[in-house]
Design an enzyme around this catalytic site. Structure first.
Site, short mmCIF file in Angstrom:
data_model
loop_
_atom_site.label_atom_id
_atom_site.label_comp_id
_atom_site.label_asym_id
_atom_site.label_seq_id
_atom_site.Cartn_x
_atom_site.Cartn_y
_atom_site.Cartn_z
N ARG A 114 15.30 8.17 -9.18
CA ARG A 114 16.47 7.79 -9.98
C ARG A 114 15.96 7.32 -11.34
O ARG A 114 15.52 6.18 -11.49
CB ARG A 114 17.26 6.65 -9.32
CG ARG A 114 17.84 6.98 -7.97
CD ARG A 114 19.02 7.97 -8.07
NE ARG A 114 19.59 8.23 -6.76
CZ ARG A 114 19.14 9.11 -5.88
NH1 ARG A 114 18.08 9.86 -6.18
NH2 ARG A 114 19.73 9.28 -4.71
N ASN A 139 13.17 10.02 -3.62
CA ASN A 139 14.51 9.71 -4.16
C ASN A 139 14.46 9.20 -5.61
O ASN A 139 14.81 8.07 -5.89
CB ASN A 139 15.19 8.66 -3.27
CG ASN A 139 16.25 9.31 -2.41
OD1 ASN A 139 16.71 10.41 -2.70
ND2 ASN A 139 16.65 8.62 -1.35
N GLY A 159 19.03 21.75 0.27
CA GLY A 159 20.42 22.15 0.47
C GLY A 159 20.54 23.07 1.65
O GLY A 159 20.01 22.82 2.72
N TRP A 176 25.99 -1.83 -10.89
CA TRP A 176 25.77 -3.24 -11.23
C TRP A 176 24.76 -3.76 -10.21
O TRP A 176 25.11 -4.13 -9.10
CB TRP A 176 27.07 -4.05 -11.10
CG TRP A 176 28.10 -3.69 -12.11
CD1 TRP A 176 28.31 -4.30 -13.32
CD2 TRP A 176 29.07 -2.64 -12.02
NE1 TRP A 176 29.34 -3.68 -13.98
CE2 TRP A 176 29.82 -2.67 -13.21
CE3 TRP A 176 29.37 -1.67 -11.05
CZ2 TRP A 176 30.87 -1.76 -13.45
CZ3 TRP A 176 30.40 -0.79 -11.28
CH2 TRP A 176 31.13 -0.83 -12.48
N ARG A 177 23.50 -3.72 -10.58
CA ARG A 177 22.50 -4.15 -9.58
C ARG A 177 21.43 -5.06 -10.17
O ARG A 177 20.47 -5.39 -9.49
CB ARG A 177 21.89 -2.94 -8.87
CG ARG A 177 20.98 -2.11 -9.71
CD ARG A 177 20.67 -0.72 -9.22
NE ARG A 177 20.40 -0.50 -7.83
CZ ARG A 177 20.18 0.73 -7.32
NH1 ARG A 177 20.21 1.79 -8.13
NH2 ARG A 177 19.94 0.91 -6.05
N GLY A 190 23.75 2.91 0.62
CA GLY A 190 22.46 2.83 -0.08
C GLY A 190 21.50 3.72 0.69
O GLY A 190 21.59 3.77 1.93
N ASP A 191 20.61 4.43 0.00
CA ASP A 191 19.84 5.49 0.68
C ASP A 191 19.18 5.06 1.99
O ASP A 191 19.38 5.67 3.04
CB ASP A 191 18.83 6.13 -0.29
CG ASP A 191 17.71 5.19 -0.72
OD1 ASP A 191 17.90 3.96 -0.64
OD2 ASP A 191 16.65 5.70 -1.14
N ALA A 248 23.61 13.34 1.98
CA ALA A 248 23.16 14.45 2.84
C ALA A 248 21.68 14.28 3.21
O ALA A 248 21.30 14.38 4.38
CB ALA A 248 23.36 15.79 2.14
N ASP A 279 19.83 11.54 3.09
CA ASP A 279 19.61 10.32 3.89
C ASP A 279 19.98 10.59 5.35
O ASP A 279 19.28 10.15 6.27
CB ASP A 279 20.47 9.16 3.39
CG ASP A 279 20.38 8.97 1.88
OD1 ASP A 279 19.33 9.32 1.31
OD2 ASP A 279 21.37 8.49 1.28
P1 ADP Z 1 19.51 15.59 -1.05
O1 ADP Z 1 19.59 16.29 -2.36
O2 ADP Z 1 20.61 14.59 -0.78
O3 ADP Z 1 18.16 15.06 -0.67
P2 ADP Z 1 19.71 18.23 0.13
O4 ADP Z 1 20.63 18.91 -0.81
O5 ADP Z 1 18.32 18.69 0.15
O6 ADP Z 1 19.81 16.66 0.06
O7 ADP Z 1 20.34 18.41 1.58
C1 ADP Z 1 19.83 17.68 2.69
C2 ADP Z 1 20.20 18.43 3.94
O8 ADP Z 1 21.63 18.51 4.04
C3 ADP Z 1 19.73 19.88 3.95
O9 ADP Z 1 18.41 19.99 4.46
C4 ADP Z 1 20.72 20.52 4.88
O10 ADP Z 1 20.31 20.28 6.21
C5 ADP Z 1 22.00 19.73 4.62
N1 ADP Z 1 22.87 20.48 3.68
C6 ADP Z 1 23.00 20.31 2.35
N2 ADP Z 1 23.92 21.17 1.84
C7 ADP Z 1 24.38 21.90 2.88
C8 ADP Z 1 25.36 22.95 3.03
N3 ADP Z 1 26.05 23.46 2.00
N4 ADP Z 1 25.58 23.45 4.29
C9 ADP Z 1 24.89 22.97 5.35
N5 ADP Z 1 23.98 21.98 5.27
C10 ADP Z 1 23.71 21.45 4.06
#
Ligand code: ADP
Length: 317
Positions: free
Chosen positions: A163, A161, A223, A101-102, A28-29, A252, A254
Site C-alpha cells: 500500500r 500487500n 485473479g 483515518w489511521r 483489515g487484511d 479476495a 485475504d
Molecule cells: P488480491 O488482488 O486481493 O490479492 P487476487 O485478485 O489475486 O487477489 O484474487 C485472489 C483469489 O481470489 C484468486 O486466486 C482467485 O482464487 C479468487 N478470484 C479472484 N477473482 C476471481 C474471479 N473473477 N472468479 C473466481 N475467483 C476469483
C-alpha cells in the site's frame, strides 16, 4: 489442535448503504484472513494480535473478533490511542475508493504495546501492511519475534500487500519487503504488487527476484488465472473456477489465504489448499463486504468435495 498467530491491524469499515447512511463493520487484511481461517478450521486456535484503544469502538471490535471465535488474549489496550477507520466510496460507475483515518491507531504501536507469547505456534502470519504501519524499531522487533517463532518450529507466512500510502518511499518499501520475504517460509507475492513496487513484468521476474531468499513455498495468485505453486524444483498449477457474478472483490486475496492456511494446517497438500483458498475467495467475492455473513458463507461452501489425483474424497467443508 493446530495453532496460528496472526499479527496486524483491524479497522472500522464505513460503507454507504444509501446517500445518507453508512454501514459500520470491521475489517483489515490480516483480520480478514484470521476470520476465514477460523471459519474453515474451527478446531484451530487462531490468535489475533493487535492493539486497540479503551473506547466503545475498540470494545465493539474486540467483541467482533471474539464472536468469530478468535483468541484475543494477546490484544493490547492503549489508553491514549484508538482504532483506525476507513470509508468506502462508490462512484457512479461502481468504482470503489477508500479514505483512511489511521494516524491515531493503537495498532501502529502494537509491537511496543503487546507482550507476544513465548510459546510455539504451527504458523505465524504477517502482511506488508503489518510492517508498513510500524516504525523502524518495531519492524526490527517484529523480525526478531518471527525469527524466534521460526526457531521454535513455526512456519512463517508473508503476503506483501503493498500500500504505497503507508510507506515514505518505494525504496523504503522494497528494503523492508525483501527482509520480510527472507524471514518467511510461505509467501504470497501478488502480480499487481510486484508490478507497482518492483516493476516486475511477469512471473519469471517475480521468481527471479525471490530465488535468493530461499522461500520454501511461493504461491502466486492472479485473479481468475491459475494459481501457481513453487516448492524448490517442484511446480504445480491449480485452476480457479471463474465466478460469474462478481459482487465485490474486497478481501479476495485475504480470503484465499484464510482458506489456504486452513487446509495446510489440517494437513492437506498445497494443491488442495490452493483449491480451497480459491473456493473461499470465490464465495467471498460473490457478496458485499470484506467479511461476508456467516450463514451465506456456510451455505455456499457446504458439501464441496476435494479429491486427490485418484478421485478419492479427502475432505468436505
Ligand atoms: P488480491 O488482488 O486481493 O490479492 P487476487 O485478485 O489475486 O487477489 O484474487 C485472489 C483469489 O481470489 C484468486 O486466486 C482467485 O482464487 C479468487 N478470484 C479472484 N477473482 C476471481 C474471479 N473473477 N472468479 C473466481 N475467483 C476469483
Amino acid at each position: 489442535m493446530p495453532s496460528c498467530l496472526i499479527i496486524g491491524e483491524c479497522m472500522v469499515e464505513l460503507s454507504p448503504l444509501d446517500a445518507n447512511t453508512l454501514n459500520k463493520r470491521f475489517a483489515g487484511d490480516t483480520f480478514n484472513t484470521a476470520v476465514y481461517l477460523k471459519r474453515n478450521l474451527p478446531d484451530c486456535a487462531v490468535s489475533y494480535v493487535t492493539a486497540v484503544g479503551d473506547d466503545v469502538l475498540s470494545q465493539e471490535m474486540l467483541q467482533e473478533m471474539q464472536s468469530e471465535g478468535l483468541d484475543t488474549q494477546y490484544v493490547a489496550k492503549s489508553d491514549s490511542k484508538t482504532v483506525g477507520m476507513y470509508l468506502v466510496s462508490v462512484d457512479d460507475a461502481g468504482e470503489r475508493s477508500f479514505s483512511y483515518w489511521r494516524n491515531n491507531s493503537a495498532a501502529r504501536q502494537l509491537m511496543s504495546l503487546v507482550t507476544l507469547p513465548d510459546s510455539t505456534f504451527d504458523m505465524v502470519y504477517v502482511s506488508g501492511i503489518t510492517v508498513a504501519i510500524l516504525d523502524v524499531p518495531q519492524r526490527e522487533q517484529l523480525l526478531r519475534a518471527l525469527a524466534g517463532y521460526r526457531e521454535r518450529g513455526a512456519t512463517i507466512i508473508f503476503d506483501p500487500n503493498y500500500r504505497p500510502l503507508l510507506w515514505t518511499s518505494s525504496q523504503e518499501a522494497k528494503d523492508w519487503m525483501s527482509r520480510f520475504y527472507a524471514a518467511c517460509d510461505i509467501a504470497f507475492p501478488g502480480g499487481d504488487d510486484h508490478a507497482a513496487l518492483f516493476d516486475h513484468a511477469d512471473e519469471a521476474d517475480i521468481l527471479g527476484y525471490l530465488k535468493p531468499m530461499n522461500i520454501r513455498e511461493i504461491v502466486l495468485k492472479r485473479g481468475v488465472d491459475n494459481i501457481e505453486i513453487y516448492q524448490q524444483e517442484q511446480h504445480e498449477s491449480v485452476a480457479v473456477t471463474p465466478v460469474a457474478n462478481v459482487v465485490d472483490t474486497t478481501s479476495a486475496g485475504d480470503a484465499f489465504i484464510g482458506g489456504f492456511l486452513a487446509a495446510k494446517l489440517a494437513g492437506y497438500s498445497s494443491a488442495i489448499a490452493a483449491s480451497m483458498g480459491a473456493d473461499v475467495a470465490g464465495v467471498v467475492i460473490g457478496a458485499k463486504g470484506a467479511i461476508v455473513p456467516k450463514s451465506y458463507y456456510q451455505s455456499s461452501l457446504a458439501n464441496r468435495l476435494y479429491r486427490n489425483d485418484s478421485g478419492e474424497v479427502l475432505v468436505t467443508l
